[in-house]
Design a protein around this motif. Structure first.
Motif, PDB file in Angstrom:
ATOM      1  N   GLY A  80      -7.089  -8.993   8.988  1.00 48.46           N
ATOM      2  CA  GLY A  80      -5.809  -9.130   8.375  1.00 48.46           C
ATOM      3  C   GLY A  80      -4.732  -7.814   9.001  1.00 48.46           C
ATOM      4  O   GLY A  80      -3.781  -8.266   9.456  1.00 48.46           O
ATOM      5  N   GLY A  81      -5.546  -6.770   9.051  1.00 49.79           N
ATOM      6  CA  GLY A  81      -4.851  -5.476   9.830  1.00 49.79           C
ATOM      7  C   GLY A  81      -4.299  -5.646  10.950  1.00 49.79           C
ATOM      8  O   GLY A  81      -3.223  -5.843  11.417  1.00 49.79           O
ATOM      9  N   ASP A  82      -5.136  -5.741  11.899  1.00 51.30           N
ATOM     10  CA  ASP A  82      -5.449  -5.706  13.181  1.00 51.30           C
ATOM     11  C   ASP A  82      -5.634  -7.281  13.491  1.00 51.30           C
ATOM     12  O   ASP A  82      -6.770  -7.610  13.910  1.00 51.30           O
ATOM     13  CB  ASP A  82      -6.019  -4.729  13.978  1.00 51.30           C
ATOM     14  N   LEU A  83      -4.473  -7.797  14.134  1.00 51.63           N
ATOM     15  CA  LEU A  83      -4.780  -9.266  14.271  1.00 51.63           C
ATOM     16  C   LEU A  83      -5.431  -9.555  15.732  1.00 51.63           C
ATOM     17  O   LEU A  83      -6.149 -10.421  16.192  1.00 51.63           O
ATOM     18  CB  LEU A  83      -3.489 -10.027  14.268  1.00 51.63           C
ATOM     19  N   ASN A  84      -5.535  -8.530  16.492  1.00 50.60           N
ATOM     20  CA  ASN A  84      -5.829  -8.583  17.791  1.00 50.60           C
ATOM     21  C   ASN A  84      -7.421  -8.302  17.914  1.00 50.60           C
ATOM     22  O   ASN A  84      -8.393  -8.433  18.884  1.00 50.60           O
ATOM     23  CB  ASN A  84      -5.469  -7.976  18.896  1.00 50.60           C
ATOM     24  N   GLU A  85      -7.951  -7.743  16.633  1.00 48.89           N
ATOM     25  CA  GLU A  85      -9.454  -7.529  16.679  1.00 48.89           C
ATOM     26  C   GLU A  85     -10.355  -8.427  16.392  1.00 48.89           C
ATOM     27  O   GLU A  85     -10.985  -8.454  15.418  1.00 48.89           O
ATOM     28  CB  GLU A  85      -9.588  -6.167  15.616  1.00 48.89           C
ATOM     29  N   HIS A  86     -10.318  -9.701  16.913  1.00 50.37           N
ATOM     30  CA  HIS A  86     -11.530 -10.587  16.875  1.00 50.37           C
ATOM     31  C   HIS A  86     -11.847 -11.021  18.015  1.00 50.37           C
ATOM     32  O   HIS A  86     -11.069 -11.191  19.205  1.00 50.37           O
ATOM     33  CB  HIS A  86     -10.718 -11.631  15.928  1.00 50.37           C
ATOM     34  N   HIS A  87     -13.091 -11.200  18.031  1.00 52.61           N
ATOM     35  CA  HIS A  87     -13.801 -11.784  19.299  1.00 52.61           C
ATOM     36  C   HIS A  87     -15.097 -12.500  19.153  1.00 52.61           C
ATOM     37  O   HIS A  87     -15.358 -12.191  18.005  1.00 52.61           O
ATOM     38  CB  HIS A  87     -13.789 -10.659  20.200  1.00 52.61           C
ATOM     39  N   ALA A  88     -15.714 -13.047  19.909  1.00 48.54           N
ATOM     40  CA  ALA A  88     -17.068 -13.545  19.864  1.00 48.54           C
ATOM     41  C   ALA A  88     -17.597 -13.253  21.219  1.00 48.54           C
ATOM     42  O   ALA A  88     -17.212 -13.505  22.176  1.00 48.54           O
ATOM     43  CB  ALA A  88     -17.110 -14.885  19.618  1.00 48.54           C
ATOM     44  N   ALA A  89     -18.854 -12.653  21.244  1.00 50.89           N
ATOM     45  CA  ALA A  89     -19.590 -12.404  22.463  1.00 50.89           C
ATOM     46  C   ALA A  89     -21.012 -12.843  22.243  1.00 50.89           C
ATOM     47  O   ALA A  89     -21.725 -12.698  21.426  1.00 50.89           O
ATOM     48  CB  ALA A  89     -19.629 -10.999  22.733  1.00 50.89           C
ATOM     49  N   PHE A  90     -21.514 -13.480  23.339  1.00 53.54           N
ATOM     50  CA  PHE A  90     -22.724 -13.897  23.634  1.00 53.54           C
ATOM     51  C   PHE A  90     -23.375 -13.244  24.646  1.00 53.54           C
ATOM     52  O   PHE A  90     -22.889 -12.883  25.678  1.00 53.54           O
ATOM     53  CB  PHE A  90     -23.010 -15.303  23.810  1.00 53.54           C
ATOM     54  N   THR A  91     -24.512 -12.576  24.322  1.00 45.43           N
ATOM     55  CA  THR A  91     -25.223 -11.714  25.308  1.00 45.43           C
ATOM     56  C   THR A  91     -26.708 -12.432  25.704  1.00 45.43           C
ATOM     57  O   THR A  91     -27.427 -12.649  24.827  1.00 45.43           O
ATOM     58  CB  THR A  91     -25.484 -10.208  25.256  1.00 45.43           C
ATOM     59  N   LEU A  92     -26.672 -12.922  27.024  1.00 48.82           N
ATOM     60  CA  LEU A  92     -28.096 -13.195  27.575  1.00 48.82           C
ATOM     61  C   LEU A  92     -28.807 -12.096  28.066  1.00 48.82           C
ATOM     62  O   LEU A  92     -27.992 -11.569  29.058  1.00 48.82           O
ATOM     63  CB  LEU A  92     -27.861 -14.372  28.440  1.00 48.82           C
ATOM     64  N   SER A  93     -29.966 -11.629  27.911  1.00 49.36           N
ATOM     65  CA  SER A  93     -30.704 -10.879  28.636  1.00 49.36           C
ATOM     66  C   SER A  93     -32.076 -11.447  29.165  1.00 49.36           C
ATOM     67  O   SER A  93     -32.603 -12.386  28.282  1.00 49.36           O
ATOM     68  CB  SER A  93     -31.115  -9.631  27.848  1.00 49.36           C
ATOM     69  N   LEU A  94     -32.324 -11.366  30.532  1.00 48.49           N
ATOM     70  CA  LEU A  94     -33.394 -12.108  31.021  1.00 48.49           C
ATOM     71  C   LEU A  94     -34.228 -11.266  31.763  1.00 48.49           C
ATOM     72  O   LEU A  94     -33.516 -10.100  32.431  1.00 48.49           O
ATOM     73  CB  LEU A  94     -32.924 -13.105  31.957  1.00 48.49           C
ATOM     74  N   PRO A  95     -35.316 -11.107  31.968  1.00 52.85           N
ATOM     75  CA  PRO A  95     -36.186 -10.177  32.735  1.00 52.85           C
ATOM     76  C   PRO A  95     -35.650  -9.964  34.287  1.00 52.85           C
ATOM     77  O   PRO A  95     -35.395 -11.302  34.866  1.00 52.85           O
ATOM     78  CB  PRO A  95     -37.482 -10.445  32.449  1.00 52.85           C
ATOM     79  N   LEU A  96     -35.765  -9.017  34.833  1.00 52.41           N
ATOM     80  CA  LEU A  96     -35.351  -8.811  36.409  1.00 52.41           C
ATOM     81  C   LEU A  96     -36.227  -9.339  37.203  1.00 52.41           C
ATOM     82  O   LEU A  96     -36.036 -10.102  38.178  1.00 52.41           O
ATOM     83  CB  LEU A  96     -35.003  -7.342  36.741  1.00 52.41           C
ATOM     84  N   ARG A 104     -37.524 -19.690  26.660  1.00 51.89           N
ATOM     85  CA  ARG A 104     -38.523 -20.176  27.536  1.00 51.89           C
ATOM     86  C   ARG A 104     -38.757 -19.430  28.574  1.00 51.89           C
ATOM     87  O   ARG A 104     -39.734 -19.063  29.428  1.00 51.89           O
ATOM     88  CB  ARG A 104     -38.161 -21.531  27.878  1.00 51.89           C
ATOM     89  N   CYS A 105     -37.536 -18.791  28.991  1.00 53.04           N
ATOM     90  CA  CYS A 105     -37.508 -18.064  30.364  1.00 53.04           C
ATOM     91  C   CYS A 105     -37.815 -16.812  30.122  1.00 53.04           C
ATOM     92  O   CYS A 105     -37.525 -15.522  30.968  1.00 53.04           O
ATOM     93  CB  CYS A 105     -36.219 -18.226  31.037  1.00 53.04           C
ATOM     94  N   GLY A 106     -38.527 -16.378  28.862  1.00 56.39           N
ATOM     95  CA  GLY A 106     -38.560 -15.093  28.468  1.00 56.39           C
ATOM     96  C   GLY A 106     -37.542 -14.064  28.239  1.00 56.39           C
ATOM     97  O   GLY A 106     -37.625 -12.798  28.067  1.00 56.39           O
ATOM     98  N   GLY A 107     -36.365 -14.648  27.985  1.00 56.16           N
ATOM     99  CA  GLY A 107     -35.145 -13.852  27.560  1.00 56.16           C
ATOM    100  C   GLY A 107     -34.895 -13.859  26.025  1.00 56.16           C
ATOM    101  O   GLY A 107     -35.456 -14.504  25.357  1.00 56.16           O
ATOM    102  N   ASP A 108     -33.577 -13.714  25.856  1.00 55.62           N
ATOM    103  CA  ASP A 108     -33.042 -13.360  24.679  1.00 55.62           C
ATOM    104  C   ASP A 108     -31.686 -13.838  24.564  1.00 55.62           C
ATOM    105  O   ASP A 108     -30.965 -13.341  25.468  1.00 55.62           O
ATOM    106  CB  ASP A 108     -33.171 -12.077  24.115  1.00 55.62           C
TER     107      ASP A 108
END
Lengths: 264, 340
Positions: free
Chosen positions: B316-332, B302-306
């Motif tokens: 299984g190999g590298d146990l530290n290689e897991h994550h989740a990332a949310f990226t909010l982009s909004l117009p300046l 609604r705010c024109g963003g994403d």
């Protein structure tokens, strides 16, 4: 929580008809612990209404010259007083447009932010909103930011104190300050940068990009690592301690550095 | 009251006819009706005088006049009806949302009362225990912390419901005001720092450039979306949560990253669905309402963003290689072009 800076007994005007509640008492206590002087507006009389609060607030502003006002939106249970705080806010800003006001409200993000009152406030007025359920620490943090005076000294836990103005770092022992002579030049600059971020917000990290100017050579990260190590050794020597990787200044995986107050 | 135009037909017509068209129809109808009336009234004059033999002469004018009158009257009547129905529909929606918001605010205030009391008492107990000078048993502190933590939960829950009501209102527009985005993020970090600490998580945030400056957008929406993302991260992070604020030429970006187990690829498409929670796919009991991410996504749109999600699960190999990332982009700058 660690005490950051000294508030020099700045007066904070408390305007809330529920100032006797446990919740408000915890805020008052926290303000006092942090060196503020809370002044509670409490009109007396058989039928105290929003208007009484308004009159006494404006009077106290003249009389006490507070550094900031902590103001509730809702007064009493009557519909007429439902948003009395907003009209008190308007009066305060009319009298002194630069007065920092922290609105204590549950409508922090609600539609009432967009009322005519808010719209009438000038861009220069420093008004912020905080939820009534916020922790006392959060309230004090926000108040401090609203008042906006940079501290002359930043305390890191109970061991160190940085005096930015005089470019000096002290170790605190038994209430006395001793200058750490080793702390100067680049080491001091890095520490000041980290301390400033820590003062602004405890979770704030200083990214590598902002520290790169303190490094040299091809591998800027490695060079920075060495400088930080030296810095920690200097501070450690002053208190006869060895600060480990997870103490005082910590590296956040490929992102930057962060200051954490040392445990005594 | 139903004036003979059935509701569904009216609704379809309302969609197709815009206000201007309805106005033309109404005015045109009125003019036609007036002409028709004049013709009827003038028919004795225009036509031949009435005589038993030549009644036919007067009748065409009278008939035509009456026909034109009825045609015009009907057109005007229908357009007036449609216009009022349209207004009723718009106004009705708005007032419904407004009334619901009003009720909701009173309700939230009343519902918050017992919580404020409980929270106040808990803080009082903490202070009293502190005054005794003796060390408080760890178990007691943990219990008190648990009570304290319900406050942000409650705040977010109430806000989520409020935003949900607001999202139902098609006519509501996001506010556009100068916003200190770094301050909004800092406030959220401050709010969640004690919670993260309690769960042994490290929460850090930073912004680049250091002096981030103002953006033009909806401060409360920004606060609400990021709060939901950070709240979500505190539920799933293993050790660390990062909030990063950056900008490019047209947008500012807020990435909320956690080092939790991540989201399976097959689930990524569902994370913004209303009511979806990870427990749902594992057929376990739901731990949350599953509204947070849905609201965050709808509100940013609604705010024109994403709002985008990206995740990696460990292979299984590298146990530290897991994550989740949310990226909010909004117009300046979300101001209408004319206002800039």
């Amino acid at each position: 929580m660690t005490s950051k800076g000294i508030s020099n007994g700045q007066k904070i005007l408390i305007v809330d008809d529920e100032h006797m509640s446990d919740l408000m008492r915890s805020v008052l206590r926290r303000l006092e612990t942090d060196g503020f002087r809370p002044i509670v507006v409490a009109p007396e009389g058989p039928h105290v209404g929003g208007d009484d609060y308004e009159a006494q607030t404006l009077f106290a502003m003249e009389e006490e010259r507070p550094a900031a006002v902590l103001l509730d939106v809702r007064f009493g249970e009557y519909d007429t007083d439902r948003f009395k705080g907003l009209s008190i806010l308007k009066k305060i800003v009319e009298r002194d447009s630069s007065m920092p006001v922290l609105m204590f409200t549950q409508y922090a993000q609600g539609p009432y932010r967009d009322t005519a009152v808010m719209a009438s406030l000038g861009a220069s007025s420093s008004v912020d909103f905080i939820d009534k359920l916020a922790s006392p620490e959060e309230v004090v943090l926000r108040l401090r930011r609203l008042i906006g005076t940079a501290p002359e000294t930043i305390r890191i836990g109970s061991l160190f104190e940085i005096d930015a103005e005089n470019a000096a770092v002290y170790v605190i022992e038994d209430g006395k300050r001793d200058l750490i002579r080793e702390m100067q030049g680049m080491k001091l600059e890095i520490l000041s940068e980290l301390a400033a971020a820590y003062f602004r917000s405890e979770g704030e990290l200083v990214p590598f990009s902002r520290l790169e100017r303190f490094s040299e050579g091809d591998d800027s990260r490695a060079s920075l690592r060495v400088r930080i190590r030296e810095l920690k050794v200097s501070l450690g020597n002053a208190v006869s301690r060895d600060f480990g990787a997870t103490e005082l200044i910590i590296n956040i995986r490929n992102r930057g550095y962060r200051l954490v107050p040392p445990v005594e | 009251m139903n004036y003979g135009i059935d509701r569904t037909t009216a609704a379809i017509w309302i969609k197709f006819l815009n206000n201007r068209l309805l106005k033309y129809l109404r005015n045109g109808g009125a003019v036609l009706a007036a002409i028709g009336l004049v013709l009827v009234l003038l028919s004795p004059v225009i036509g031949e005088p009435i005589s038993p033999g030549s009644l036919w002469w007067i009748e065409p004018v009278a008939y035509i006049g009456a026909g034109v009158f009825f045609l015009g009257a009907i057109a005007a009547f229908v357009s007036v009806q449609l216009a009022s129905r349209r207004q009723e529909q718009n106004g009705g929606d708005r007032s419904w949302s407004r009334v619901t918001q009003d009720y909701f605010d009173t309700f939230a205030h009343d519902m918050g009362r017992p919580l404020r009391r409980i929270l106040g008492k808990q803080r009082e107990v903490r202070a009293l225990l502190g005054e005794t000078g003796e060390a408080t048993p760890r178990m007691v502190t943990e219990l008190l912390d648990e009570i304290e933590q319900q406050a942000p939960n409650f705040r977010l829950m109430i806000e989520n419901v409020r935003v949900l009501v607001d999202l139902e209102d098609e006519h509501a527009r996001p506010a556009v005001e100068p916003v200190d985005a770094a301050a909004v993020i800092r406030n959220i970090a401050d709010r969640y720092l004690p919670i993260a600490r309690e769960r042994d998580l490290e929460l850090v945030w930073w912004c680049e450039p250091a002096e981030f400056g103002l953006v033009y957008g909806d401060a409360s929406a920004l606060d609400h979306v990021v709060t939901n993302l950070v709240d979500n991260a505190t539920k799933f992070a293993a050790e660390q949560i990062e909030i990063r604020l950056t900008r490019n030429d047209s947008h500012f970006l807020i990435r909320v990253w956690d080092d939790g187990l991540g989201i399976a690829e097959s689930h990524l498409v569902h994370v913004f669905d209303r009511g979806w929670t990870p427990e749902l796919s594992a057929r376990r009991e739901k731990q949350s309402s599953g509204l947070g991410l849905y609201i965050a996504s709808s509100l940013s749109e609604r705010c024109g963003g994403d709002l985008l999600v990206e995740s990696k699960q460990s292979t299984g190999g590298d146990l530290n290689e897991h994550h989740a990332a949310f990226t909010l982009s909004l117009p300046l700058d979300n101001r209408p072009t004319a206002a800039r």
